[in-house]
Design a protein around this motif. Structure first.
Motif, PDB file in Angstrom:
ATOM      1  N   ARG A  14     -14.478  -5.121   6.692  1.00 13.66           N
ATOM      2  CA  ARG A  14     -13.850  -3.790   6.740  1.00 13.66           C
ATOM      3  C   ARG A  14     -12.688  -3.694   5.749  1.00 13.66           C
ATOM      4  NH1 ARG A  14     -15.256  -4.235  12.249  1.00 13.66           N
ATOM      5  NH2 ARG A  14     -13.273  -5.246  12.792  1.00 13.66           N
ATOM      6  N   VAL A  15     -11.887  -4.771   5.656  1.00 10.68           N
ATOM      7  CA  VAL A  15     -10.779  -4.781   4.702  1.00 10.68           C
ATOM      8  C   VAL A  15     -11.317  -4.693   3.274  1.00 10.68           C
ATOM      9  CG1 VAL A  15      -8.860  -6.132   3.767  1.00 10.68           C
ATOM     10  CG2 VAL A  15      -9.241  -6.045   6.233  1.00 10.68           C
ATOM     11  N   LYS A  16     -12.371  -5.473   3.031  1.00 10.54           N
ATOM     12  CA  LYS A  16     -12.980  -5.466   1.699  1.00 10.54           C
ATOM     13  C   LYS A  16     -13.501  -4.078   1.328  1.00 10.54           C
ATOM     14  CE  LYS A  16     -17.150  -7.069  -0.376  1.00 10.54           C
ATOM     15  NZ  LYS A  16     -18.323  -7.913  -0.224  1.00 10.54           N
ATOM     16  N   GLN A  17     -14.199  -3.452   2.277  1.00  6.89           N
ATOM     17  CA  GLN A  17     -14.732  -2.107   2.035  1.00  6.89           C
ATOM     18  C   GLN A  17     -13.602  -1.114   1.775  1.00  6.89           C
ATOM     19  OE1 GLN A  17     -17.701  -0.736   1.817  1.00  6.89           O
ATOM     20  NE2 GLN A  17     -19.030  -2.467   2.246  1.00  6.89           N
ATOM     21  N   SER A  18     -12.518  -1.251   2.543  1.00 10.50           N
ATOM     22  CA  SER A  18     -11.407  -0.308   2.435  1.00 10.50           C
ATOM     23  C   SER A  18     -10.724  -0.392   1.080  1.00 10.50           C
ATOM     24  CB  SER A  18     -10.399  -0.564   3.556  1.00 10.50           C
ATOM     25  OG  SER A  18      -9.274   0.261   3.419  1.00 10.50           O
ATOM     26  N   PHE A  19     -10.570  -1.617   0.562  1.00  5.29           N
ATOM     27  CA  PHE A  19      -9.787  -1.790  -0.660  1.00  5.29           C
ATOM     28  C   PHE A  19     -10.641  -1.910  -1.925  1.00  5.29           C
ATOM     29  CE2 PHE A  19      -6.557  -2.721   2.422  1.00  5.29           C
ATOM     30  CZ  PHE A  19      -5.379  -2.317   1.814  1.00  5.29           C
ATOM     31  N   ASP A  50       0.830  -1.205   0.000  1.00  4.02           N
ATOM     32  CA  ASP A  50       0.000   0.000   0.000  1.00  4.02           C
ATOM     33  C   ASP A  50       0.862   1.250   0.000  1.00  4.02           C
ATOM     34  OD1 ASP A  50      -2.205   1.601   0.042  1.00  4.02           O
ATOM     35  OD2 ASP A  50      -2.681   1.285   2.146  1.00  4.02           O
ATOM     36  N   ARG A 103      -2.534   1.759  -3.412  1.00  2.00           N
ATOM     37  CA  ARG A 103      -3.694   0.924  -3.101  1.00  2.00           C
ATOM     38  C   ARG A 103      -4.296   0.284  -4.340  1.00  2.00           C
ATOM     39  NH1 ARG A 103      -7.570   1.895   1.865  1.00  2.00           N
ATOM     40  NH2 ARG A 103      -5.484   1.515   2.669  1.00  2.00           N
ATOM     41  N   GLU A 116     -14.052  -8.054  10.468  1.00  2.00           N
ATOM     42  CA  GLU A 116     -12.765  -7.493  10.034  1.00  2.00           C
ATOM     43  C   GLU A 116     -12.564  -7.702   8.537  1.00  2.00           C
ATOM     44  OE1 GLU A 116      -9.137  -5.549  10.239  1.00  2.00           O
ATOM     45  OE2 GLU A 116     -10.826  -5.622  11.635  1.00  2.00           O
TER      46      GLU A 116
END
Length: 730
Positions: free
Chosen positions: A690-695, A658, A663, A687
């Protein structure tokens, strides 16, 4: 009449000579100049003939001149680079003054050198029949200056054209007390001077000699607007040649809208009877080049002003001219030359190295040369200071000057040599440099190259650019460049040439990356056979070839031969190169991946741990190659069911990717898929979400889409695409 010195009272520590004052006078028709008593000598002019009917006026500038003189300014200056029309504008204005005010003396003084300057003043002294004008030992400057400085002798306008050095304004002898220590130019409220020069700083002392208001008496003459430039080209072309308005507009834009440039281009087109529509490529001026390389044509095709400019620049700063020669090969419409390229030029030019060892002294000297060229309006810098802009016609005239000197091929050879030796790698640590130089390198490779030495240097540059293209994911372009390298070097050096073999190996790697595994295996086996014969089995390049072949075999499903070749390559590299060598660490990677696929997970984990530890020591934790090994280790841990440990490694790799790659880079997103998969295996769905949403937002449903996602992405480099299908550990 009291002199106007009110503006100078607050200037402390300066010596101001108040020769001019504000006076009341009446307008003289269109051009307003101070009027005094009847002339003791009939007014005359030494002006050259006025511009012909084809001249396109610049009314905004002549209006500015008129307004300045109406406000009692007696000295103004037109400054700008060669070819923008300073002299023609001043000449047109001077003829307007003569026409509207016949009782005004109007003088034209050629000031490009001392001889021309003195001859002009001697001619004026002779026309005025001043005492001593016929004595060759008499300096005519103070004679004329003294006569014109007397208001009773009438009004006058003087154009001092093409100033290159203000030393010419001073007397040759100290026999005239009035002229000792300051300029001999006449000073009188009934007279005005227009200066023209490329360098405004050389006029500063002359302009400020009387009043602070002269700070605003300089006009920087720009190039023509597109409408004026188009009209000038149409006026200059013979009947029937201006047959394509669209191409005419393209040509004047490519010529930088410089009047002299346009007139010169029209002159060549007229001589050859070439219609605008028949020009093959107006942007590159290809049809304006001379066809016969004889001395007469070399002289006639180069604009006379540029002939003088190059001689003068060479006398003043030869290093700056060397830079200009090299830059002219890569200049073009809308092309910015990276300052990084100029640093490379300077590092390889001996005159710059004489200033000291190391890069800092070279850069300091380079900045001085750039400042000199900017001061002479040869080039401009972008606002960020990272790029240089060379006007298209400046580059064209520089090339014509080299052609005239018969040095075009020599400087082209130097350019190719410099770039081939400065940028002979497309590795990760040089991506930023290649990104800046991309356009510049393509311009170099588009040059017409004839000699064997130049073609080999061009092949080296092409090979480096192909490596960069490959790392960009532009595989078809990379393959085309590599085939060009093979063609050039194969013709010159034969099929056993090492660089030719290297290019063939790179093509094999490209086949592998694009999924053309059979073609990749065939190419790499052929290259390996040649290298074993030429270099031997233990040579580092042979081992690299064997490693690449093992990776292709792994993808083809031939695990047995792949494992055997990886073990042999690793053992040889440990013996020849050592445990911390980059190639040894790559072999650890390859063997670890292979062992995971054959099911030996424990040995795979140990091997990949060794690869990660070694790359951290040798390359650093944030190097893309290190992060690639981190992902491989995490994938093996997932296969063993050690999801918690896998999560830790995926997080470490993802954080580095990242930061280093961004990203949106596919390698970063592969790591995100792996982390999501490891979290879900631990039932950490919150969790993972959240990772999926973030990336990814809502675009990708889960880790099972990783392979399809990466397979469709075109920007990932071969370093990370080699084992994409086994990186995530699904």
């Amino acid at each position: 009449m009291e002199p106007n010195i009110s503006y100078c009272n607050s200037l402390k520590g300066k010596s101001i000579n108040p020769f001019w004052g504000r006076t009341d006078y009446k307008a003289a028709d269109e051009i307003q100049l101070p009027l005094h008593n009847r002339q003791p000598v009939p007014a005359f002019t030494t002006l050259p003939p006025p511009p012909d009917a084809r001249f396109v006026g610049r009314p905004e500038i002549t209006t500015w001149l008129r307004q300045k003189f109406e406000r009692s300014l007696t000295r103004v200056a037109l400054v700008g680079p060669a070819g923008v029309g300073k002299s023609q504008i001043a000449l047109q204005y001077a003829h307007q003054v003569r026409q509207s005010s016949p009782n005004t003396f109007v003088f034209w003084i050629e000031a490009s050198n001392r001889t021309h300057f003195e001859n002009a003043f001697r001619d004026i002294a002779s026309r005025l029949q001043l005492p001593g004008h016929d004595d060759p030992d008499t300096d005519a400057l103070p004679l004329v200056s003294s006569w014109l400085s007397q208001p009773q002798n009438g009004t006058w306008l003087m154009v001092v054209d093409s100033i290159e050095n203000t030393d010419i304004f001073y007397c040759r002898k100290n026999s005239h007390a009035r002229c000792v220590g300051r300029s001999c130019l006449p000073t009188s409220p009934n007279g005005s001077i227009i200066f023209t020069s490329q360098n405004p700083s050389c006029l500063l002392l002359e302009m400020l000699d009387g009043d602070l208001k002269f700070y605003n008496a300089t006009y920087k003459v720009p190039v023509m607007n597109i409408y004026q430039a188009f009209q000038l080209l149409r006026n200059e072309l013979d009947d029937g040649l201006a047959d394509n308005p669209s191409r005419m507009a393209d040509l004047v834009y490519a010529l930088g809208r410089e009047p002299r440039s346009i007139a010169q281009a029209a002159k060549v087109l007229n001589f050859r009877g070439l219609k605008i529509s028949e020009m093959s490529n107006s942007e590159e001026f290809g049809d304006l080049w001379p066809k016969e390389p004889n001395e007469t044509q070399r002289r006639s095709d180069l604009p006379r002003a540029w002939h003088r400019n190059f001689q003068l620049l060479r006398q003043q700063r030869s290093q700056a001219v060397d830079l200009l020669y090299l830059m002219s090969f890569v200049s073009g419409p809308q092309r910015k030359i990276p300052k990084l390229a100029l640093v490379s030029f300077a590092k390889r030019l001996g005159k710059f190295r004489d200033h000291g060892i190391g890069q800092e002294p070279v850069i300091d000297c380079l900045d001085q040369e750039i400042a000199f060229l900017k001061q002479n309006h040869i080039l401009m810098e972008t606002d960020d200071g990272e790029h240089i802009i060379l006007a298209p016609f400046v580059g064209f005239c520089t090339q014509m000057w080299l052609f005239y000197l018969c040095e075009q091929e020599r400087w082209k050879c130097r350019l190719l040599y410099i770039m081939a030796h400065e940028y002979s790698s497309g590795a990760w640590d040089s991506w930023e440099a290649f990104n800046q130089l991309d356009d510049c390198l393509q311009a170099i490779l588009s040059l017409k190259i004839w000699s064997r030495f130049d073609r080999l240097n061009a092949a080296t540059i092409t090979l480096s650019l192909a490596s960069y293209r490959s790392n960009q994911g532009r595989f078809e372009e990379a393959e085309s460049l590599l085939r060009r390298v093979i063609e050039i070097r194969g013709q010159l050096l034969g099929s056993d040439d090492l660089e030719t073999i290297r290019a063939m190996e790179n093509i094999g790697t490209l086949f592998q990356v694009q999924g053309k595994l059979s073609e990749a295996e065939q190419t790499l086996r052929l290259v390996l056979e040649v290298r074993e014969k030429v270099l031997g089995r233990e040579h580092k390049d042979t081992l690299c070839n064997a490693f690449a072949l093992a990776n292709v075999l792994l993808k083809l499903g031939d695990f047995s031969e792949a494992e055997q070749r990886h073990r042999e390559t690793l053992a040889t590299r440990l013996q020849v190169l050592g445990k911390d060598h980059f190639h040894t660490l790559l072999s650890l990677d390859g063997l670890g991946e292979t062992l995971r696929l054959v099911g030996d997970l424990e040995e795979s984990e140990r091997t990949l741990h060794r690869a990660v530890d070694g790359k951290v020591r040798a390359l650093g934790a944030e190097n893309p190659h290190t992060l690639s090994s981190v992902y491989g280790l995490a994938a093996t841990l997932v296969c063993q069911g050690k999801y918690e440990h896998a999560e830790k490694w995926y997080r470490q790799g993802l954080e580095g990717c990242d930061k280093v790659l961004g990203r949106d880079h596919p390698t970063t997103q592969i790591g995100a898929h792996g982390l999501i998969h490891a979290l879900k295996k631990q039932n950490k769905y919150g969790e993972a979400c959240r990772v999926k949403q973030s990336f990814f937002g809502e675009c990708i449903s889960g880790a099972t889409d990783s392979l399809g996602f990466v397979g469709q992405n075109e920007v990932i480099g071969p370093t990370h695409r080699c084992h994409i299908d086994i990186r995530v550990g699904l």
